[in-house]
Design a protein around this motif. Structure first.
Motif, short mmCIF file in Angstrom:
data_model
loop_
_atom_site.label_atom_id
_atom_site.label_comp_id
_atom_site.label_asym_id
_atom_site.label_seq_id
_atom_site.Cartn_x
_atom_site.Cartn_y
_atom_site.Cartn_z
N PRO A 141 0.76 -1.09 0.02
CA PRO A 141 0.17 0.11 0.01
C PRO A 141 0.79 1.21 0.12
O PRO A 141 1.88 1.40 0.60
N PHE A 142 0.18 2.46 -0.72
CA PHE A 142 0.97 3.66 -0.48
C PHE A 142 0.10 4.71 -0.64
O PHE A 142 -1.15 4.54 -0.78
N ALA A 143 0.67 5.81 -0.35
CA ALA A 143 -0.28 7.07 -0.12
C ALA A 143 -0.01 8.08 -0.88
O ALA A 143 1.03 8.18 -1.07
N ILE A 144 -0.84 9.27 -1.43
CA ILE A 144 -0.64 10.12 -2.45
C ILE A 144 -1.05 11.40 -1.67
O ILE A 144 -2.12 11.48 -1.00
N ALA A 145 -0.14 12.22 -1.36
CA ALA A 145 -0.37 13.26 -0.66
C ALA A 145 -0.98 14.60 -1.86
O ALA A 145 -0.25 14.85 -2.59
N LEU A 146 -2.10 14.85 -1.63
CA LEU A 146 -2.67 15.83 -2.89
C LEU A 146 -2.19 17.34 -2.50
O LEU A 146 -2.32 17.61 -1.20
N GLY A 185 -2.75 18.18 4.60
CA GLY A 185 -3.50 18.07 3.22
C GLY A 185 -4.40 16.93 3.32
O GLY A 185 -4.62 16.22 4.22
N ILE A 186 -4.99 16.62 2.02
CA ILE A 186 -5.82 15.48 1.66
C ILE A 186 -4.75 14.61 1.31
O ILE A 186 -4.07 14.99 0.31
N ALA A 187 -5.03 13.06 1.62
CA ALA A 187 -4.54 12.02 0.96
C ALA A 187 -5.24 10.95 0.49
O ALA A 187 -6.38 10.82 0.83
N PHE A 188 -4.63 10.30 -0.52
CA PHE A 188 -5.45 9.33 -1.36
C PHE A 188 -4.64 7.97 -0.45
O PHE A 188 -3.30 8.12 -0.41
#
Lengths: 310, 485
Positions: B55-60, B68-71
C-alpha cells in the motif's frame, strides 16, 4: 428562532421565502458574532441574496399557497424533537467556545495558523486552508456546483419561448427602481470583482464573488425586463463559462502533475514556492468564481424563462 | 506514482469538455471522449493492480497528511476503483438527442466521484465525493423526462439531503471530538471515539453514507427510483454506486470505530435490511421494483458480512459485494425491455431464449446454487456468522437463510412466467441486442469467476489481510512525503 417557527407555520409561500431571507441574515449575523467572517459572508450572499430570488422565481411557476398536508403532524414533530434532543445531548459536554484546549484547536489548526502565512503567503487563513491545504475539497465542491447546474439544465433547459419579452419588466415599469438600480449595478459588479481578487487578504473569495456578480445580472434582469440580461450574457455562453471555470481549476492541478509535483501543488507554478502558492490560489479562485457565477445565472434563466404551467 | 490522481481527474475534465463538442464538425469527438477516457482510466488502474506490491499514499496539493488531503491505495481500494470505469463502460449511455451529451457528462462525473470514494483517505473529502455522486445521480434519475422520474428524483433528493445533513453532523461531531478529519490520524485516536458520543457519530455517518448504500432506515427511495429511472442508470446506482458507499462505511468502521457496539449496529441494520427488502420484493408485481427491493435485501447481507470481525468478515463482505455488483447490474440491464408488470412476460423465453437463459443464470447465482459464485459468497457469510456465534449472529444467520427462501420464491415465479406458454396477444417483449451483449459480458464474468474460484479466493484473502491492517494504513499515510520544505 421565531422567524423559523413562523416560516413553518405560514402557508403563504411568498412570505415564507421572505422569512427565509431574514433568517439567513440573522444566521449571518450570528456567524459574525462567532468571528467567522468568511462563513457569514457566504451565508449573506447565498442564503439571503440569491436563494430568495431563486425561490421567488420558482414560486412564479407554482402556487403561492401551500396545501394542507393530509397526514398527521405528530409523527414528524416527534422525530424532530428526538433528533433535536439527541443533538443537544451530544453538545452538552462539548468544550466551551474559544476553549484553547478543545480537541479542534489541538491538531492541525495550530499548524495552519503558524505555518500558513509562510507556506502559502497570504494573511487570510481561511482562504489558505480552502484553496491550498484542502484545495482538492474545494475542487470537488466546485464540481458539485457544476454538476448541480448541469442537472438543472437537463431538467428544465433554458427556454426562449413566449415568456421572453425584452424591455418589459416582470414587476412593471417603475422609474424610481430603474434609476436606483442603474446606479447600483456597477457598484455591485465592482464589489464582486473586489471580493474576487481580494480574497487572499480580506474576507471573501471566488465563491462569494461569483454569487455577488451573478446577483448584479439577476437584478438587471428583474428590473429592466425579462430576458434583458440574456442579451448581455447569452445562455449559450454560460455553459462554456461554467466548463471553463472548472477546467481552469482542474488545469492547474494537471499542470502541477505534469511538472512532476503532486496534483494541485501550486508550488509548481513559479520558481518561488510562495509565489507559486499565491498564483495558484488566485487562478483557482478565479475558476471557482467563473463557475459559480455562470451556474447561478443559468439556473435563474432556466427558472425565469419558464411559462407557468397550470 | 502520482498518476493515480488522474483516475479521478481525467473523467472530471472529460465531463467538462464533453458539452462543448455537442454539435458541428467535432461531434464525433464528443461521442468518443467518454468511452476513451474511461478505457484509459481502466488501463491506468489495471497497471497499478497488476504491479501492486504494498500500500502507498498520495499527498494531494503537496501538503503532507494530516495537513492536506491524502489518497490511500491498497488492494481493496484498487479493486473497487477498477470496478468503476469497467462497469461504467459496460453501462455507457447512448447518445439520444440533445440531452445525450449532458447525460454522458453526468455519467462521467458519477464515475469520477465513485473512484474518488474508493481512494480518498480524508473524511470530509469522502463527503465531497459522496455529494458529487449524489448530485450527478439526481440528474441522471430525473433526466429520462417522465413525470414518474421527476417524482422519484425529488423523493430521492429529499432522503439524500436528509442523509447528507445527518452525515455532515456526524463529521462535525468527529472533528469536534478529535480535531482532525484524516482517516489515518483518526485511527490513531481510536480511544477518543470509543464512547456513546463516538457511537452516535458512527450511527450518523452510517446513515449519511448509507443512503446510497441502501441501508435499512434510509432506503425508501430505492424501488421508486429504480422503477422510474432508465435501466442502465438503475444498474449503475444499484450495482456500482451502492458498493462504493458500502466501502466507505467499511473503511470508517475499520479505522475509526473498531468497537463491538459499532459492529452490532451494522449487523442489526443489515438484518432489518434483509428481512424488509426480501419481504417487499416478494410482494412486488413490477420487475424493476422487485429487483430494487431485492437489492436492499442483498445489501443487507453485505452489511451483515462486513459486521463480522477480522479478515473473515472482510473476505465475505467483498465477495458478497462483488457478486451483487455483477449480478444486479446484469439483471437491471435485462429488465430494460422486460420492465413493468411481471405478468406481461408470459412466454418471453420463446422470443428471446438467450435473455431468458441469462436471467436464469443470474437468478440461480443470486440464490446461491453451488458451482456459481453466489454460493461461495453466501457460504462465507453463513460460515462467518456460525463462527462468531452470539445470539445476534444466529439471528443474522436465520435472516440470511429465510431471505434466501423468499428470494427463491419470487425469482422462480419470474422464471416460470418467462417459460410459460405465451398468452397470445400482446406478444411478449423482445430483448434488444445491445442489452443482451452487456448482460452477456456480465454473464461471462460470472462464469469465469465460477471456474477460477481458487485464484479469486487467494486474491480476496490477500486483499482482506491488507484491508484489516489499520496499522499499515496509519503508517503509510502519515509517513507520506511532504513535497516541499
Amino acid at each position: 428562532m421565531l422567524v423559523a417557527i413562523a416560516a413553518i407555520r405560514l402557508r403563504d409561500l411568498f412570505a415564507v421565502a421572505m422569512l427565509f431571507g431574514i433568517f439567513s441574515f440573522l444566521v449571518a449575523a450570528l456567524f459574525m458574532d462567532l468571528d467567522a467572517v468568511d462563513v457569514a459572508f457566504t451565508e449573506a450572499a447565498v442564503g439571503a441574496g440569491v436563494t430568495t430570488v431563486l425561490l421567488l422565481s420558482t414560486l412564479r411557476l407554482t402556487n403561492r399557497w401551500e396545501r394542507r398536508p393530509g397526514h398527521s403532524r405528530l409523527v414528524p414533530l416527534l422525530v424532530v424533537t428526538i433528533t433535536g434532543a439527541a443533538l443537544v445531548y451530544g453538545i452538552l459536554d462539548a468544550p466551551f467556545f474559544g476553549d484553547p484546549n478543545a480537541p479542534a484547536h489541538q491538531h492541525v489548526a495550530p499548524r495552519y495558523i503558524e505555518q500558513g502565512p509562510q507556506e502559502v503567503g497570504m494573511p487570510n487563513i481561511v482562504t489558505a486552508v480552502l484553496a491550498s491545504y484542502r484545495g482538492y475539497d474545494t475542487f470537488g465542491e466546485t464540481v458539485v456546483i457544476y454538476t448541480a447546474g448541469l442537472a438543472v439544465l437537463l431538467l428544465l433547459g433554458i427556454p426562449d419561448g413566449p415568456n421572453i419579452r425584452p424591455g418589459r419588466s416582470a414587476i412593471g415599469d417603475q422609474l424610481v427602481l430603474r434609476v436606483v438600480v442603474k446606479f447600483l449595478i456597477p457598484f455591485v459588479l465592482l464589489y464582486g470583482l473586489y471580493v474576487q481578487w481580494h480574497g487572499d487578504f480580506g474576507a471573501g473569495g471566488g465563491f462569494q464573488a461569483g454569487v455577488i456578480f451573478a446577483t448584479g445580472f439577476v437584478l438587471y434582469d428583474l428590473v429592466f425586463g425579462d430576458g434583458d440580461a440574456r442579451m448581455a450574457v447569452p445562455p449559450a455562453w454560460l455553459h462554456r463559462l461554467a466548463a471553463l471555470g472548472v477546467l481552469l481549476y482542474g488545469g492547474v492541478g494537471v499542470y502541477s502533475l505534469l511538472a512532476g509535483k503532486p496534483f494541485l501543488d501550486y508550488t509548481a507554478l513559479a520558481h518561488d514556492p510562495v509565489h507559486g502558492q499565491h498564483l495558484g490560489v488566485l487562478l483557482v479562485e478565479l475558476g471557482v468564481g467563473i463557475t459559480v457565477f455562470s451556474i447561478v445565472l443559468a439556473i435563474f434563466y432556466a427558472l425565469s424563462g419558464r411559462r407557468r404551467q397550470v | 506514482m502520482t498518476d493515480l490522481t488522474l483516475a479521478v481527474a481525467l473523467p472530471l475534465l472529460a465531463a467538462f469538455v464533453r458539452p462543448l463538442f455537442n454539435a458541428g464538425a467535432l461531434r464525433w469527438l464528443g461521442q468518443l471522449i467518454g468511452p476513451v477516457v474511461l478505457a484509459l482510466v481502466t488501463v491506468i488502474l489495471f497497471a497499478h493492480w497488476s504491479t501492486f506490491s504494498e500500500p502507498f499514499a498520495i499527498a494531494l496539493g503537496g501538503f503532507a497528511p494530516p495537513l492536506g488531503i491524502a489518497f490511500y491505495v491498497d488492494r481493496m481500494a484498487l479493486l473497487f476503483a477498477l470496478a468503476v470505469p469497467l462497469v461504467t463502460l459496460l453501462l455507457w449511455p447512448g447518445d439520444d438527442g440533445a440531452d445525450g451529451a449532458r447525460r454522458q457528462s453526468l455519467t462521467l462525473l458519477l464515475a469520477a466521484s465513485l473512484t474518488g470514494l474508493a481512494l480518498s483517505g480524508d473524511l470530509f473529502n469522502l463527503y465531497v465525493f459522496y455529494e458529487l455522486a449524489a448530485v450527478a445521480s439526481y440528474g441522471l434519475v430525473a433526466g429520462n423526462g417522465s413525470s414518474a422520474g421527476y417524482v422519484a428524483a425529488f423523493r430521492y433528493l429529499m432522503i439524500s439531503a436528509l442523509g447528507s445533513v445527518v452525515g455532515l453532523l456526524g463529521i462535525g461531531l468527529v472533528y469536534f471530538k478529535t480535531g482532525t478529519l484524516n482517516l489515518a490520524e483518526l485511527a490513531t485516536l481510536g480511544n477518543e471515539l470509543a464512547d456513546p458520543q463516538g457511537l452516535a457519530a458512527f450511527a450518523m455517518l452510517a446513515i449519511g453514507f448509507g443512503v446510497k448504500a441502501e441501508m435499512f432506515p434510509v432506503n425508501g427511495w430505492v424501488p421508486e427510483v429504480y422503477g422510474a429511472a432508465s435501466r442502465r442508470v438503475a444498474a449503475l446506482l444499484a450495482g456500482l454506486a451502492s458498493k462504493l458507499a458500502v466501502l466507505v462505511i467499511v473503511r470508517i468502521l475499520l479505522l475509526m470505530f473498531p468497537s463491538d457496539e459499532a459492529r452490532q449496529l451494522l449487523l442489526v441494520l443489515g438484518i432489518l435490511g434483509v428481512v424488509s427488502g426480501e419481504l417487499a420484493a416478494y410482494q412486488a408485481r413490477d420487475m424493476a421494483r422487485m429487483l430494487g427491493w431485492s437489492s436492499i435485501g442483498q445489501l443487507g447481507i453485505v452489511f451483515i458480512a462486513f459486521s463480522l470481525p477480522g479478515e473473515a468478515g472482510l473476505v465475505a463482505g467483498v465477495a458478497a459485494a462483488l457478486h451483487h455488483l455483477v449480478v444486479k447490474s446484469a439483471l437491471f440491464v435485462l429488465a430494460g425491455p422486460w420492465g413493468g408488470a411481471i405478468d406481461r412476460l408470459r412466454g418471453a423465453a420463446t422470443v428471446s431464449a438467450l435473455g431468458a437463459g441469462l436471467f436464469v443464470l443470474f437468478a440461480l447465482s443470486l440464490l446461491g446454487l453451488p458451482p456459481l459464485p453466489g454460493f461461495w459468497s453466501k457460504f462465507l457469510v453463513i460460515g462467518g456468522l456460525a463462527d462468531a456465534g452470539t445470539a445476534l449472529h444466529y439471528l443474522g444467520m436465520a435472516a440470511v437463510l429465510t431471505g434466501t427462501v423468499i428470494e427463491g420464491a419470487y425469482l422462480l415465479r419470474v422464471i416460470t412466467t418467462l417459460y410459460a406458454p405465451p398468452a397470445g396477444s400482446p406478444a411478449p417483449p423482445r430483448q434488444r441486442g445491445s442489452d443482451l451483449l452487456t448482460a452477456g459480458l456480465f454473464g461471462i464474468a460470472l462464469l469465469a469467476a465460477a471456474v477460477m474460484i481458487d485464484p479469486l479466493w487467494q486474491t480476496l484473502d490477500a486483499l482482506a489481510v491488507s484491508g484489516v491492517d489499520t496499522a499499515a494504513y496509519q503508517q503509510t499515510v502519515l509517513a507520506a512525503q511532504e513535497a516541499h520544505p
